[in-house]
Design a protein around this motif. Sequence first.
Motif, short mmCIF file in Angstrom:
data_model
loop_
_atom_site.label_atom_id
_atom_site.label_comp_id
_atom_site.label_asym_id
_atom_site.label_seq_id
_atom_site.Cartn_x
_atom_site.Cartn_y
_atom_site.Cartn_z
N TRP A 1 9.10 88.32 -4.02
CA TRP A 1 9.14 88.09 -2.68
C TRP A 1 10.17 88.44 -1.80
N ARG A 2 11.43 89.16 -2.69
CA ARG A 2 12.58 89.52 -1.93
C ARG A 2 12.44 90.17 -0.72
N ASN A 3 11.64 91.06 -0.27
CA ASN A 3 11.40 91.96 0.80
C ASN A 3 10.45 91.16 1.65
N ILE A 4 10.06 89.99 1.71
CA ILE A 4 9.18 89.09 2.47
C ILE A 4 9.80 88.15 3.41
N SER A 5 9.79 88.20 4.59
CA SER A 5 10.66 87.37 5.43
C SER A 5 9.69 86.28 6.06
N ASP A 6 8.34 86.40 6.17
CA ASP A 6 7.61 85.20 6.64
C ASP A 6 7.53 84.21 5.71
N PRO A 7 7.59 82.71 5.85
CA PRO A 7 8.02 81.83 4.99
C PRO A 7 6.53 81.67 4.58
N LYS A 8 5.43 81.86 5.39
CA LYS A 8 4.11 81.44 5.02
C LYS A 8 3.56 82.45 3.87
N ASP A 9 3.97 83.90 4.22
CA ASP A 9 3.93 84.83 3.14
C ASP A 9 4.45 84.88 1.95
N GLU B 1 4.13 89.72 -12.31
CA GLU B 1 5.09 90.10 -11.07
C GLU B 1 6.15 89.33 -11.12
N LEU B 2 6.11 87.98 -11.62
CA LEU B 2 7.20 87.18 -11.45
C LEU B 2 8.04 87.14 -12.89
N PHE B 3 7.38 87.22 -13.96
CA PHE B 3 7.97 86.96 -15.27
C PHE B 3 8.07 88.32 -15.99
N GLY B 4 7.70 89.48 -15.37
CA GLY B 4 8.11 90.77 -16.05
C GLY B 4 9.32 90.85 -16.49
N GLY B 5 9.58 91.10 -17.80
CA GLY B 5 10.93 91.37 -18.17
C GLY B 5 11.94 90.16 -18.76
N CYS B 6 10.96 88.99 -18.48
CA CYS B 6 11.51 87.55 -18.74
C CYS B 6 11.01 87.30 -20.29
N PRO B 7 11.67 86.46 -20.86
CA PRO B 7 11.02 85.93 -22.10
C PRO B 7 9.74 85.20 -21.92
N ARG B 8 8.86 85.32 -22.88
CA ARG B 8 7.53 84.67 -22.55
C ARG B 8 7.60 83.06 -22.63
N LYS B 9 8.59 82.66 -23.03
CA LYS B 9 8.76 81.16 -23.22
C LYS B 9 8.70 80.72 -21.93
N LEU B 10 9.37 81.54 -21.11
CA LEU B 10 9.69 80.90 -19.68
C LEU B 10 8.42 80.88 -18.80
N MET B 11 7.27 81.38 -19.24
CA MET B 11 6.19 81.22 -18.82
C MET B 11 5.14 80.04 -19.08
N GLU B 12 5.77 79.21 -20.00
CA GLU B 12 5.41 77.91 -20.34
C GLU B 12 6.21 76.64 -19.33
N VAL B 13 6.90 77.15 -18.69
CA VAL B 13 7.53 76.06 -17.58
C VAL B 13 6.37 75.69 -16.71
N LYS C 1 4.11 83.23 -3.92
CA LYS C 1 4.49 82.27 -5.03
C LYS C 1 3.15 81.65 -5.61
N LYS C 2 2.20 81.27 -4.83
CA LYS C 2 0.77 80.79 -5.14
C LYS C 2 0.25 82.14 -6.13
#
Length: 305
Positions: free
Chosen positions: A230-238, A253-265, A243-244
């Motif tokens: 959401w780096r290019n989104i300015s409206d807090p509602k959007d 979209e959030l975890f691409g390139g991250c360790p899969r373990k982080l998805m378990e948080v 995030k939802k």
Amino acid sequence: MAAPLNCELVQLKEGEEIGKFAVMKKLGEGGFGAVYMVKDKDNDELHALKVESMAEPLQMLKLEVVVLMELNRTERPRHFCEIFGKGQKHNFNYLVMTLVGKSLQDLRTTSPLRRFSMGTALSVGQQCLEAIMDLHQIGYLHRDIKPANYTVGRRIIAEERKVYMLDFGMARKYIKDDGTLRNPRKLAGFRGTVKYAPIACHIQREQCRKDDIESWLYMVVELIRGHLPWRNISDPKDVGQKKKDCRKEKYKELFGGCPRKLMEVFPILDNGKFFDTPDYAAITALCKEAIVICGVQEFPYDWEQ
């Protein structure tokens, strides 16, 4: 937040004395005050001085003093600044505290790829989580977890691997004087920074301990990837809706390139209720496992090389 138009920022001159501390130079300023480097005239040690106008409607520095004093009374304040002086002078309140190094925000944005190596990000993330846990243990939520509110120590005193948590002006005590937990308000105003704020903020729900960790997770993902979806989104509602979405069907979209373990948080957080103590140990273990699985080293940190 910006300073009210009728409230001028406190400006100090080089050489000006605040008690036994002499102003060396300004380090920066925010909406409600400024930070200076000062020297203790008794021993020539350098510290940081934060000032805030007494005319400021939101007295954030007073809350910061209260929180830091409680943290300094704990057995091992691992990730927090020490207080060397506090008080009032003329028209402002002041706090003299540990002088620290660069923020994680500055370190990330000035790195060649605008992100940390995997080992550095996961190791630093564990220290940031420790700080959250220690703050929670004295009964406070931070409510503004982000890279700009964490720094490393100064290299000159060999603390470039130590992470400090800063800025408690938005903190809120979630424990009452009798030790019981405060009931949530029916409606809570937005507190924090839109980019890292938990979903609870976007729907005006009272924050709890797991919400600080949700913000922490967004921060760690950004340290690894260099950006958030959401780096290019300015409206807090959007931003809140994005995030939802990333919490459910668009999690890649959030975890691409991250360790899969982080998805378990997220599942760990979602299994907890408002009054529950988060499973800090389980989340820390996920970071440690990710380091092993990815085959990366924690040290040296990127900024040491």
